[in-house]
Design an enzyme around this catalytic site. Structure first.
Site, PDB file in Angstrom:
ATOM      1  N   CYS A 119      46.323  45.621  49.052  1.00  0.00           N
ATOM      2  CA  CYS A 119      45.625  44.888  50.114  1.00  0.00           C
ATOM      3  C   CYS A 119      46.486  43.792  50.732  1.00  0.00           C
ATOM      4  O   CYS A 119      46.183  43.301  51.820  1.00  0.00           O
ATOM      5  CB  CYS A 119      44.344  44.267  49.577  1.00  0.00           C
ATOM      6  SG  CYS A 119      43.153  45.509  49.101  1.00  0.00           S
TER       7      CYS A 119
HETATM    8  N1  CO8 Z   1      23.689  47.956  42.597  1.00  0.00           N
HETATM    9  C1  CO8 Z   1      22.883  47.200  41.803  1.00  0.00           C
HETATM   10  N2  CO8 Z   1      23.335  46.511  40.732  1.00  0.00           N
HETATM   11  C2  CO8 Z   1      24.642  46.618  40.436  1.00  0.00           C
HETATM   12  C3  CO8 Z   1      25.530  47.393  41.207  1.00  0.00           C
HETATM   13  C4  CO8 Z   1      25.004  48.081  42.327  1.00  0.00           C
HETATM   14  N3  CO8 Z   1      25.774  48.837  43.122  1.00  0.00           N
HETATM   15  N4  CO8 Z   1      26.774  47.295  40.690  1.00  0.00           N
HETATM   16  C5  CO8 Z   1      26.670  46.490  39.619  1.00  0.00           C
HETATM   17  N5  CO8 Z   1      25.385  46.078  39.456  1.00  0.00           N
HETATM   18  C6  CO8 Z   1      24.837  45.183  38.404  1.00  0.00           C
HETATM   19  C7  CO8 Z   1      25.690  45.228  37.154  1.00  0.00           C
HETATM   20  O1  CO8 Z   1      25.256  46.275  36.304  1.00  0.00           O
HETATM   21  C8  CO8 Z   1      25.430  43.855  36.562  1.00  0.00           C
HETATM   22  O2  CO8 Z   1      24.205  43.891  35.866  1.00  0.00           O
HETATM   23  P1  CO8 Z   1      23.998  42.975  34.536  1.00  0.00           P
HETATM   24  O3  CO8 Z   1      24.108  41.551  35.009  1.00  0.00           O
HETATM   25  O4  CO8 Z   1      22.632  43.367  34.088  1.00  0.00           O
HETATM   26  O5  CO8 Z   1      25.101  43.357  33.611  1.00  0.00           O
HETATM   27  C9  CO8 Z   1      25.233  42.953  37.770  1.00  0.00           C
HETATM   28  O6  CO8 Z   1      24.893  43.836  38.857  1.00  0.00           O
HETATM   29  C10 CO8 Z   1      26.479  42.159  38.111  1.00  0.00           C
HETATM   30  O7  CO8 Z   1      27.610  43.070  38.189  1.00  0.00           O
HETATM   31  P2  CO8 Z   1      29.085  42.579  38.458  1.00  0.00           P
HETATM   32  O8  CO8 Z   1      29.443  41.532  37.454  1.00  0.00           O
HETATM   33  O9  CO8 Z   1      29.993  43.765  38.575  1.00  0.00           O
HETATM   34  O10 CO8 Z   1      28.886  41.950  39.925  1.00  0.00           O
HETATM   35  P3  CO8 Z   1      29.705  40.871  40.683  1.00  0.00           P
HETATM   36  O11 CO8 Z   1      28.780  39.802  41.094  1.00  0.00           O
HETATM   37  O12 CO8 Z   1      30.966  40.468  40.009  1.00  0.00           O
HETATM   38  O13 CO8 Z   1      30.123  41.679  42.022  1.00  0.00           O
HETATM   39  C11 CO8 Z   1      32.051  42.788  42.963  1.00  0.00           C
HETATM   40  C12 CO8 Z   1      30.933  42.835  41.922  1.00  0.00           C
HETATM   41  C13 CO8 Z   1      31.414  42.885  44.337  1.00  0.00           C
HETATM   42  C14 CO8 Z   1      32.967  43.968  42.736  1.00  0.00           C
HETATM   43  C15 CO8 Z   1      32.820  41.462  42.852  1.00  0.00           C
HETATM   44  O14 CO8 Z   1      33.172  41.205  41.510  1.00  0.00           O
HETATM   45  C16 CO8 Z   1      34.098  41.454  43.685  1.00  0.00           C
HETATM   46  O15 CO8 Z   1      34.085  41.660  44.883  1.00  0.00           O
HETATM   47  N6  CO8 Z   1      35.220  41.114  43.067  1.00  0.00           N
HETATM   48  C17 CO8 Z   1      36.512  41.011  43.759  1.00  0.00           C
HETATM   49  C18 CO8 Z   1      36.967  42.377  44.096  1.00  0.00           C
HETATM   50  C19 CO8 Z   1      38.260  42.373  44.849  1.00  0.00           C
HETATM   51  O16 CO8 Z   1      38.608  41.491  45.597  1.00  0.00           O
HETATM   52  N7  CO8 Z   1      38.981  43.401  44.659  1.00  0.00           N
HETATM   53  C20 CO8 Z   1      40.192  43.591  45.353  1.00  0.00           C
HETATM   54  C21 CO8 Z   1      40.337  45.045  45.500  1.00  0.00           C
HETATM   55  S1  CO8 Z   1      41.263  45.407  46.877  1.00  0.00           S
HETATM   56  C22 CO8 Z   1      42.787  46.096  46.446  1.00  0.00           C
HETATM   57  O17 CO8 Z   1      43.784  45.446  46.285  1.00  0.00           O
HETATM   58  C23 CO8 Z   1      42.768  47.558  46.222  1.00  0.00           C
HETATM   59  C24 CO8 Z   1      43.776  48.257  47.082  1.00  0.00           C
HETATM   60  C25 CO8 Z   1      43.488  49.728  47.130  1.00  0.00           C
HETATM   61  C26 CO8 Z   1      42.643  50.096  48.314  1.00  0.00           C
HETATM   62  C27 CO8 Z   1      42.345  51.546  48.436  1.00  0.00           C
HETATM   63  C28 CO8 Z   1      41.339  52.045  47.426  1.00  0.00           C
HETATM   64  C29 CO8 Z   1      40.222  52.918  47.887  1.00  0.00           C
END
Ligand code: CO8
Length: 373
Positions: free
Chosen positions: A156
């Protein structure tokens, strides 16, 4: 040494968009089917039932409301759940090159330039269409550019790394003008059956033109005051797709050659890395963060961007200071910060300082500090 400037930007947006509700409806159909098909194993405790996704969670956790994709029908077909892309022959332009060319042509037009003015092309993005020939050389050929080209993958953060290479080439005079192009079909490497990440990515392509400030003809000139890059190894964002996959014994599962991440850890570890980079970079340039008119941040997560801006500014950013495009585009990897720049720079006045900052897998982060002329 010459002074380098960004003098044009371009954006290609696929025509089809998927809303969270459409995405979640398909995902939840898949979950129902998976749980029904595996009811016995789940009841016996041999398998874990899948949990449904929800639009509310997606918006709350990420700020994403929709994403553009190159093939909506395939992604939303519960029997397929990935884009279906017609195979192209060796004599046809690849999809990534086609998207990159569209963005590049727009960047050239906005800079008042043509391909004849350019002699260096960088394709800086997360995924290349094949091992070789390089995507950048394919784009160079399609645009009819004389000179040279190379690919660069820093996930990214690729746009910032590409811009630094372009700025250095212009400063040193090794290129007259450089196109940095970021085509991303993130939908192709996303596991649409994984609840934790099925909503994260979208497709788009961006481009910027970098050339010497003193000879630029564009009205839209941003002098580059400085660039700074940082990397730090982490497995928390990983994709094991690679040219040795077919040779590996045993073979990897289908979902081990797609994007995966520990989203929470990424959030916690990347926020300090990026804020420190920005504070140090602005400090080295003797620019007070609160005097920066706009931050074009990587568009992965709204909360993450607010955290970073708060750490850098010491207060909450206004919507105008840190524009958001991830609600409409989701995470388009290397294209994200450039989309924000492309869409939200017209109102900047002469003398305004703006920062483009991209970050992601690696970990990798980069900032480009610029001043509107
Ligand atoms: N719907 C409902 N509930 C959900 C869902 C969903 N879809 N997903 C998870 N939950 C639940 C979980 O089970 C969890 O439940 P519990 O509390 O009971 O355990 C709760 O929601 C919280 O889950 P998380 O801790 O996972 O949730 P977060 O608040 O941390 O949010 C995110 C998740 C959105 C992923 C967040 O952590 C985030 O955005 N983090 C940063 C991500 C980021 O910046 N990544 C960079 C990636 S980009 C990169 O460099 C990749 C390059 C390659 C690109 C090409 C690839 C295709």
């Amino acid at each position: 040494m010459k002074t380098a400037a960004i003098t044009g930007t371009g954006l290609f947006t696929p025509q089809q968009s998927i809303s969270n509700d459409e995405l979640v409806a398909c995902f939840n159909r898949y979950v129902e089917r998976f749980n029904a098909d595996n009811a016995t194993a789940i009841a016996a405790g041999e398998m874990t039932a899948m949990a449904p996704s929800s639009s509310e969670f997606i918006v709350k956790a990420s700020g994403i409301k929709a994403r553009y994709v190159v093939d909506k029908a395939g992604v939303l077909d519960v029997d397929i759940m990935r884009p279906r892309i017609p195979m192209r022959g060796n004599d046809e332009l690849s999809l990534l090159a086609e998207m990159g060319v569209a963005a590049a042509n727009q960047a050239l037009a906005s800079a008042g330039r043509t391909a004849a003015d350019v002699d260096f092309v960088i394709a800086a993005c997360s995924n290349m269409p094949r091992g070789y020939p390089a995507l950048s050389v394919e784009i160079q050929n399609a645009l009819g550019i004389q000179g040279f080209a190379y690919d660069m993958n820093v996930a990214c953060a690729s746009a910032a790394f590409g811009i630094q290479a372009a700025v250095n080439a212009v400063r040193l005079g090794t290129a007259r003008a450089v196109l940095v192009i970021n085509p991303e079909v993130c939908s192709g490497h996303l596991n649409w059956r994984n609840r934790d990440c099925h909503f994260i990515f979208g497709d788009a392509a961006t481009a910027v033109l970098v050339e010497p400030l003193d000879s630029a003809v564009s009205d839209d000139r941003f002098e580059v005051l400085g660039t700074r890059l940082a990397t730090q190894f982490s497995n928390n964002i990983r994709n094991n797709f690679g040219f040795l996959n077919e040779c590996e014994v045993p073979q990897r599962r289908w979902d081990d050659v797609l994007f995966r991440q520990e989203g929470r850890k990424v959030f916690k570890e990347v926020v300090p890395m990026v804020s420190e980079l920005l504070i140090a970079h602005l400090g080295a340039l003797a620019i007070e963060p609160n005097s920066v008119r706009r931050f074009f941040l990587h568009q992965a997560n709204l909360g993450m961007n607010e955290f970073i801006a708060r750490k850098v500014l010491g207060r909450d950013p206004s919507a105008e200071e840190a524009p958001v495009i991830l609600d409409e585009y989701a995470n388009t990897s290397s294209a994200g910060s450039v989309i924000a720049f492309h869409k939200y720079h017209d109102d900047l006045r002469s003398g305004d300082v703006a920062v483009l900052c991209a970050f992601g897998a690696g970990y990798s982060a980069g900032s480009v500090v610029m001043r509107r002329i």
